[in-house]
Design a protein around this motif. Structure first.
Motif, PDB file in Angstrom:
ATOM      1  N   GLU A   5       8.552  -8.532  -6.248  1.00  0.00           N
ATOM      2  CA  GLU A   5       7.889  -8.340  -7.987  1.00  0.00           C
ATOM      3  C   GLU A   5       6.102  -8.234  -7.488  1.00  0.00           C
ATOM      4  O   GLU A   5       6.169  -6.939  -8.285  1.00  0.00           O
ATOM      5  N   VAL A   6       5.639  -8.589  -6.364  1.00  0.00           N
ATOM      6  CA  VAL A   6       4.340  -8.289  -5.793  1.00  0.00           C
ATOM      7  C   VAL A   6       4.318  -6.830  -5.776  1.00  0.00           C
ATOM      8  O   VAL A   6       3.830  -6.047  -5.710  1.00  0.00           O
ATOM      9  N   LEU A   7       5.370  -6.467  -4.624  1.00  0.00           N
ATOM     10  CA  LEU A   7       5.548  -4.943  -4.453  1.00  0.00           C
ATOM     11  C   LEU A   7       6.081  -4.122  -4.652  1.00  0.00           C
ATOM     12  O   LEU A   7       5.496  -3.081  -4.984  1.00  0.00           O
ATOM     13  N   ALA A   8       6.812  -4.853  -6.757  1.00  0.00           N
ATOM     14  CA  ALA A   8       7.356  -3.563  -7.651  1.00  0.00           C
ATOM     15  C   ALA A   8       5.256  -3.488  -8.441  1.00  0.00           C
ATOM     16  O   ALA A   8       5.718  -2.611  -9.117  1.00  0.00           O
ATOM     17  N   ASN A   9       5.286  -4.322  -9.131  1.00  0.00           N
ATOM     18  CA  ASN A   9       4.372  -3.969  -9.468  1.00  0.00           C
ATOM     19  C   ASN A   9       2.758  -3.402  -8.406  1.00  0.00           C
ATOM     20  O   ASN A   9       2.174  -2.647  -9.257  1.00  0.00           O
ATOM     21  N   ARG A  10       3.039  -3.466  -7.194  1.00  0.00           N
ATOM     22  CA  ARG A  10       1.497  -2.496  -6.503  1.00  0.00           C
ATOM     23  C   ARG A  10       2.888  -1.830  -7.062  1.00  0.00           C
ATOM     24  O   ARG A  10       1.631   0.252  -6.618  1.00  0.00           O
ATOM     25  N   LEU A  11       3.787  -1.015  -6.972  1.00  0.00           N
ATOM     26  CA  LEU A  11       3.858   0.339  -6.983  1.00  0.00           C
ATOM     27  C   LEU A  11       3.880   0.914  -8.138  1.00  0.00           C
ATOM     28  O   LEU A  11       3.193   2.324  -8.450  1.00  0.00           O
ATOM     29  N   ARG A  12       4.262   0.159  -9.039  1.00  0.00           N
ATOM     30  CA  ARG A  12       3.395   0.538 -10.713  1.00  0.00           C
ATOM     31  C   ARG A  12       2.082   0.863 -10.346  1.00  0.00           C
ATOM     32  O   ARG A  12       1.691   1.500 -11.281  1.00  0.00           O
ATOM     33  N   GLU A  13       1.053   0.141 -10.197  1.00  0.00           N
ATOM     34  CA  GLU A  13       0.319   0.676 -10.044  1.00  0.00           C
ATOM     35  C   GLU A  13      -0.608   2.089  -9.702  1.00  0.00           C
ATOM     36  O   GLU A  13      -0.866   2.784 -10.231  1.00  0.00           O
ATOM     37  N   VAL A  14       0.347   2.429  -8.546  1.00  0.00           N
ATOM     38  CA  VAL A  14       0.157   3.705  -7.952  1.00  0.00           C
ATOM     39  C   VAL A  14       1.266   4.794  -8.372  1.00  0.00           C
ATOM     40  O   VAL A  14       0.447   6.180  -8.363  1.00  0.00           O
ATOM     41  N   LEU A  15       2.074   4.641  -9.033  1.00  0.00           N
ATOM     42  CA  LEU A  15       2.319   5.774  -9.827  1.00  0.00           C
ATOM     43  C   LEU A  15       2.594   5.896 -10.991  1.00  0.00           C
ATOM     44  O   LEU A  15       2.871   6.847 -11.501  1.00  0.00           O
ATOM     45  N   LEU A  16       2.293   4.928 -11.902  1.00  0.00           N
ATOM     46  CA  LEU A  16       2.770   4.852 -13.041  1.00  0.00           C
ATOM     47  C   LEU A  16       2.191   4.471 -13.916  1.00  0.00           C
ATOM     48  O   LEU A  16       1.685   5.031 -15.454  1.00  0.00           O
ATOM     49  N   ASN A  17       0.891   3.307 -14.192  1.00  0.00           N
ATOM     50  CA  ASN A  17       0.262   2.710 -14.690  1.00  0.00           C
ATOM     51  C   ASN A  17      -0.770   1.495 -14.447  1.00  0.00           C
ATOM     52  O   ASN A  17      -1.490   1.280 -15.149  1.00  0.00           O
ATOM     53  N   GLY A  18      -1.424   1.942 -13.225  1.00  0.00           N
ATOM     54  CA  GLY A  18      -2.558   0.725 -12.700  1.00  0.00           C
ATOM     55  C   GLY A  18      -3.709   1.726 -12.451  1.00  0.00           C
ATOM     56  O   GLY A  18      -4.023   2.686 -12.146  1.00  0.00           O
ATOM     57  N   HIS A  19      -4.589   0.990 -12.453  1.00  0.00           N
ATOM     58  CA  HIS A  19      -6.155   1.189 -12.331  1.00  0.00           C
ATOM     59  C   HIS A  19      -6.200   0.683 -10.719  1.00  0.00           C
ATOM     60  O   HIS A  19      -8.237   0.533 -11.151  1.00  0.00           O
ATOM     61  N   TRP A  20      -5.880  -0.399 -10.692  1.00  0.00           N
ATOM     62  CA  TRP A  20      -6.802  -1.831  -9.800  1.00  0.00           C
ATOM     63  C   TRP A  20      -7.348  -1.264  -9.263  1.00  0.00           C
ATOM     64  O   TRP A  20      -8.827  -1.411  -8.424  1.00  0.00           O
ATOM     65  N   ILE A  21      -6.208  -0.907  -7.288  1.00  0.00           N
ATOM     66  CA  ILE A  21      -7.198   0.232  -6.651  1.00  0.00           C
ATOM     67  C   ILE A  21      -8.347   1.263  -7.091  1.00  0.00           C
ATOM     68  O   ILE A  21      -9.407   1.257  -6.266  1.00  0.00           O
ATOM     69  N   GLU A 102      10.384   4.800 -11.460  1.00  0.00           N
ATOM     70  CA  GLU A 102      11.201   3.964 -11.966  1.00  0.00           C
ATOM     71  C   GLU A 102      12.164   3.894 -11.849  1.00  0.00           C
ATOM     72  O   GLU A 102      12.042   2.310 -11.617  1.00  0.00           O
ATOM     73  N   LYS A 103      12.767   3.916 -11.534  1.00  0.00           N
ATOM     74  CA  LYS A 103      14.082   3.800 -10.789  1.00  0.00           C
ATOM     75  C   LYS A 103      13.317   3.028  -9.800  1.00  0.00           C
ATOM     76  O   LYS A 103      14.036   1.739  -9.516  1.00  0.00           O
ATOM     77  N   PHE A 104      12.984   3.588  -8.408  1.00  0.00           N
ATOM     78  CA  PHE A 104      12.399   3.205  -7.651  1.00  0.00           C
ATOM     79  C   PHE A 104      11.866   1.621  -7.611  1.00  0.00           C
ATOM     80  O   PHE A 104      12.623   0.481  -6.765  1.00  0.00           O
ATOM     81  N   ILE A 105      10.912   1.283  -8.402  1.00  0.00           N
ATOM     82  CA  ILE A 105      10.161  -0.031  -8.916  1.00  0.00           C
ATOM     83  C   ILE A 105      11.273  -0.794  -9.641  1.00  0.00           C
ATOM     84  O   ILE A 105      11.009  -1.942  -8.758  1.00  0.00           O
ATOM     85  N   LEU A 106      11.922  -0.628 -10.148  1.00  0.00           N
ATOM     86  CA  LEU A 106      13.468  -1.309 -11.047  1.00  0.00           C
ATOM     87  C   LEU A 106      14.431  -2.152  -9.553  1.00  0.00           C
ATOM     88  O   LEU A 106      14.719  -3.226  -9.840  1.00  0.00           O
ATOM     89  N   LYS A 107      14.754  -0.813  -8.279  1.00  0.00           N
ATOM     90  CA  LYS A 107      15.777  -1.662  -7.465  1.00  0.00           C
ATOM     91  C   LYS A 107      14.591  -2.763  -6.452  1.00  0.00           C
ATOM     92  O   LYS A 107      14.947  -3.595  -6.008  1.00  0.00           O
ATOM     93  N   VAL A 108      12.697  -2.315  -6.285  1.00  0.00           N
ATOM     94  CA  VAL A 108      12.404  -3.034  -5.723  1.00  0.00           C
ATOM     95  C   VAL A 108      12.228  -4.773  -6.686  1.00  0.00           C
ATOM     96  O   VAL A 108      11.873  -5.306  -5.368  1.00  0.00           O
ATOM     97  N   GLU A 109      11.962  -3.893  -7.390  1.00  0.00           N
ATOM     98  CA  GLU A 109      12.355  -6.229  -7.885  1.00  0.00           C
ATOM     99  C   GLU A 109      13.121  -6.651  -8.558  1.00  0.00           C
ATOM    100  O   GLU A 109      12.797  -7.672  -8.537  1.00  0.00           O
ATOM    101  N   GLN A 110      14.564  -6.206  -7.947  1.00  0.00           N
ATOM    102  CA  GLN A 110      15.693  -6.744  -8.046  1.00  0.00           C
ATOM    103  C   GLN A 110      16.336  -7.306  -6.745  1.00  0.00           C
ATOM    104  O   GLN A 110      17.079  -8.133  -6.290  1.00  0.00           O
TER     105      GLN A 110
END
Length: 158
Positions: A5-21, A102-110
């Motif tokens: 879940e941590v890895l999936a969240n980091r992927l979301r941040e850089v690819l889709l909807n994050g702004h943290w880093i 999106e597919k990549f993130i979902l696979k990582v999350e699982q």
């Protein structure tokens, strides 16, 4: 929170909807770029389109392994983008990139802990986790390039 879940969240941040880093992400950067801007060259730098193709190439190739397929991608071909000759070509590339993200993130999350620690294809490639972390690092590297190229292009237009 599980490591997947941590890895999936980091992927979301850089690819889709994050702004943290980076205070931005790929989706935000590319949605306002026209196909002409995406193809605009600045010196010897890669174009925005080529960089999106490049990251998508790795996402698709690793996703194929996640789905039980073989590792068929090669670094030598990762910049071999077919020509973008219209807005439709650019929209198609963006769509493929966002879909694969999106597919990549979902696979990582699982993924479970055993999968994350398992050898990725061959010992020389390390573990699944190391490859996922590599995708995150690689994505941030090229996101920085895209952000700078976009700024330069915007300044050239003014």
């Amino acid at each position: 929170m599980k490591k997947s879940e941590v890895l999936a969240n980091r992927l979301r941040e850089v690819l889709l909807n994050g702004h943290w880093i980076a205070n931005t992400n790929y989706k935000q950067q590319i949605e306002s770029v026209t196909w002409l801007q995406a193809n605009q060259t600045i010196g010897s730098l890669n174009t925005i389109a080529v960089l999106i193709y490049h990251i998508n190439y790795y996402l698709a190739g690793i996703l194929n392994v996640f789905n039980g397929g073989k590792l068929e991608i090669r670094d030598a071909y990762s910049f071999d983008m077919p020509a973008i000759t219209s807005e439709q070509d650019w929209i198609k590339l963006i769509s493929e990139f966002l879909s694969n993200s999106e597919k990549f993130i979902l696979k990582v999350e699982q993924m479970n802990k055993q999968t994350l620690n398992a050898v990725f294809v061959e010992e020389k490639y390390g573990t699944y986790q190391r490859n996922i972390e590599g995708v995150i690092e690689h994505s941030y590297y090229h996101l920085g390039q895209i952000s700078l190229i976009k700024k330069i292009i915007s300044e050239d237009i003014k």
